[in-house]
Motif scaffolding. Structure first.
Motif, PDB file in Angstrom:
ATOM      1  N   ARG A 110       6.226  -1.235   8.192  1.00 54.10           N
ATOM      2  CA  ARG A 110       5.721  -1.525   9.538  1.00 54.10           C
ATOM      3  C   ARG A 110       5.037  -2.872   9.539  1.00 54.10           C
ATOM      4  O   ARG A 110       4.244  -3.172   8.644  1.00 54.10           O
ATOM      5  CB  ARG A 110       4.738  -0.436   9.993  1.00 54.10           C
ATOM      6  N   GLU A 111       5.359  -3.689  10.531  1.00 57.72           N
ATOM      7  CA  GLU A 111       4.631  -4.936  10.753  1.00 57.72           C
ATOM      8  C   GLU A 111       4.154  -4.917  12.202  1.00 57.72           C
ATOM      9  O   GLU A 111       4.944  -5.113  13.115  1.00 57.72           O
ATOM     10  CB  GLU A 111       5.495  -6.153  10.480  1.00 57.72           C
ATOM     11  N   THR A 113       3.584  -3.501  15.528  1.00 58.91           N
ATOM     12  CA  THR A 113       4.171  -2.380  16.271  1.00 58.91           C
ATOM     13  C   THR A 113       5.689  -2.349  16.125  1.00 58.91           C
ATOM     14  O   THR A 113       6.374  -1.692  16.915  1.00 58.91           O
ATOM     15  CB  THR A 113       3.807  -2.468  17.763  1.00 58.91           C
ATOM     16  N   MET A 139      10.141   0.563  16.923  1.00 57.30           N
ATOM     17  CA  MET A 139       9.885   1.714  16.068  1.00 57.30           C
ATOM     18  C   MET A 139      10.448   3.008  16.648  1.00 57.30           C
ATOM     19  O   MET A 139      10.854   3.901  15.906  1.00 57.30           O
ATOM     20  CB  MET A 139       8.376   1.876  15.837  1.00 57.30           C
ATOM     21  N   LEU A 148       7.718   5.500  10.108  1.00 59.50           N
ATOM     22  CA  LEU A 148       6.542   4.639  10.020  1.00 59.50           C
ATOM     23  C   LEU A 148       5.598   4.853  11.191  1.00 59.50           C
ATOM     24  O   LEU A 148       4.374   4.767  11.042  1.00 59.50           O
ATOM     25  CB  LEU A 148       6.986   3.178   9.955  1.00 59.50           C
ATOM     26  N   LEU A 149       6.149   5.160  12.355  1.00 64.79           N
ATOM     27  CA  LEU A 149       5.317   5.447  13.520  1.00 64.79           C
ATOM     28  C   LEU A 149       4.506   6.722  13.303  1.00 64.79           C
ATOM     29  O   LEU A 149       3.335   6.809  13.708  1.00 64.79           O
ATOM     30  CB  LEU A 149       6.192   5.584  14.766  1.00 64.79           C
ATOM     31  N   TYR A 151       3.178   7.834  10.707  1.00 61.98           N
ATOM     32  CA  TYR A 151       2.046   7.645   9.802  1.00 61.98           C
ATOM     33  C   TYR A 151       1.243   6.387  10.132  1.00 61.98           C
ATOM     34  O   TYR A 151       0.416   5.945   9.333  1.00 61.98           O
ATOM     35  CB  TYR A 151       2.548   7.586   8.355  1.00 61.98           C
ATOM     36  N   ALA A 152       1.483   5.820  11.298  1.00 61.49           N
ATOM     37  CA  ALA A 152       0.759   4.621  11.728  1.00 61.49           C
ATOM     38  C   ALA A 152      -0.606   4.991  12.298  1.00 61.49           C
ATOM     39  O   ALA A 152      -0.824   6.136  12.732  1.00 61.49           O
ATOM     40  CB  ALA A 152       1.580   3.876  12.780  1.00 61.49           C
ATOM     41  N   PRO A 153      -1.526   4.046  12.345  1.00 61.39           N
ATOM     42  CA  PRO A 153      -2.829   4.309  12.971  1.00 61.39           C
ATOM     43  C   PRO A 153      -2.674   4.710  14.433  1.00 61.39           C
ATOM     44  O   PRO A 153      -1.676   4.371  15.081  1.00 61.39           O
ATOM     45  CB  PRO A 153      -3.565   2.963  12.839  1.00 61.39           C
ATOM     46  N   ILE A 156      -1.804   2.042  17.024  1.00 62.93           N
ATOM     47  CA  ILE A 156      -0.409   1.591  16.969  1.00 62.93           C
ATOM     48  C   ILE A 156       0.480   2.588  17.700  1.00 62.93           C
ATOM     49  O   ILE A 156       1.353   2.200  18.493  1.00 62.93           O
ATOM     50  CB  ILE A 156       0.055   1.415  15.520  1.00 62.93           C
ATOM     51  N   GLN A 157       0.277   3.850  17.443  1.00 61.47           N
ATOM     52  CA  GLN A 157       1.054   4.880  18.130  1.00 61.47           C
ATOM     53  C   GLN A 157       0.868   4.780  19.635  1.00 61.47           C
ATOM     54  O   GLN A 157       1.834   4.858  20.402  1.00 61.47           O
ATOM     55  CB  GLN A 157       0.654   6.267  17.633  1.00 61.47           C
TER      56      GLN A 157
END
Length: 249
Positions: A110-111, A113, A139, A148-149, A151-153, A156-157
């Motif tokens: 992930r970079e 979003t 994503m 990756l979405l 487990y993203a913060p 970000i989600q």
């Protein structure tokens, strides 16, 4: 505009960086005037500096006169600590996946979003593929992206859920539907897509969990014409590779 350095007092370094920064996923090749506009520089200055970058292999100039990123920048980018180490560790496992499935194989992180593709191995089956090494994609409509979405913060989600765009008729743009899928990714440890990024292509992806701290370091996935057959074989190959990469990291 990428890097406006037309203001008085801009250093040569800042101008060179502005020229390099003018290139991105949507602007892989630029004419001289386009390069000058995106860099925020006069055309004569851009012509001179771009010529020096071409001479040093940081940029290359095609026969039609358009500029592209050169080999020097590409080689330097591969030395970035996180991405370079990850690619080095993952490469033999990605080859194993390809050998077992002959599918197109992806390694991504992930970079911001978006999904950044670090590696791609083209499969033997003709499947529409829009990714390339170094490219970034949304994503919410890619298999590795959904992983990756998941487990993203939270911020970000939230940003992704608030900016869902339709890429194909099958792209999921309903927030409740996507949120339910992301919950299943965390529960089941896998994500799928069905013609959501490109028509005729389906994907299956799993997280790469770093064994030292149980964090998700990346996602690996395959792209195939259909998941109706060989789904378990594809999943098994991905899970074995993901565990190997996670241990090696």
């Amino acid at each position: 505009m990428a890097g406006n350095t037309s203001t008085p007092g801009a250093t040569v370094t800042s101008r060179l960086l502005a020229i390099v920064g003018a290139f991105d996923e949507r602007h892989r090749s630029l004419t001289l005037s386009e390069l000058a506009h995106r860099a925020g520089l006069p055309v004569p200055t851009t012509h001179r500096l771009a010529g020096e970058l071409v001479a040093g292999h940081a940029l290359q100039r095609r026969k039609d006169g358009r500029f592209e990123v050169g080999r020097l920048l590409w080689d330097a980018g591969l030395l970035a600590p996180v991405e370079g180490r990850l690619r080095q560790v993952a490469e033999p496992y990605l080859h194993d996946i390809y050998a077992a499935t002959t599918a197109t194989v992806h390694l991504a992180i992930r970079e911001g979003t978006e999904v950044l593709y670090l590696e791609r191995m083209m499969g033997s089956t003709s499947v529409p593929i829009v990714s390339s090494v170094g490219s970034k994609l949304p994503m919410h409509c890619t298999g590795v992206g959904k992983v990756l979405l998941a487990y993203a913060p939270e911020e970000i989600q939230e940003h992704v859920f608030a900016n869902l765009i339709r890429v194909t008729p099958y792209t999921i743009v309903a927030r409740p539907v996507l949120a339910a899928q992301i919950d299943r990714v965390r529960r089941d440890g896998l994500a799928t897509t069905s013609e959501e990024m490109s028509l005729g292509a389906c994907s299956l992806a799993v997280p790469v969990v770093r064994s030292s701290d149980d964090t998700v370091a990346a996602a690996i996935g395959v792209v195939v014409p259909s998941l109706r057959r060989d789904r378990q074989r594809l999943l098994g190959a991905l899970q074995v590779a993901a565990r190997g990469i996670g241990r090696s990291l």
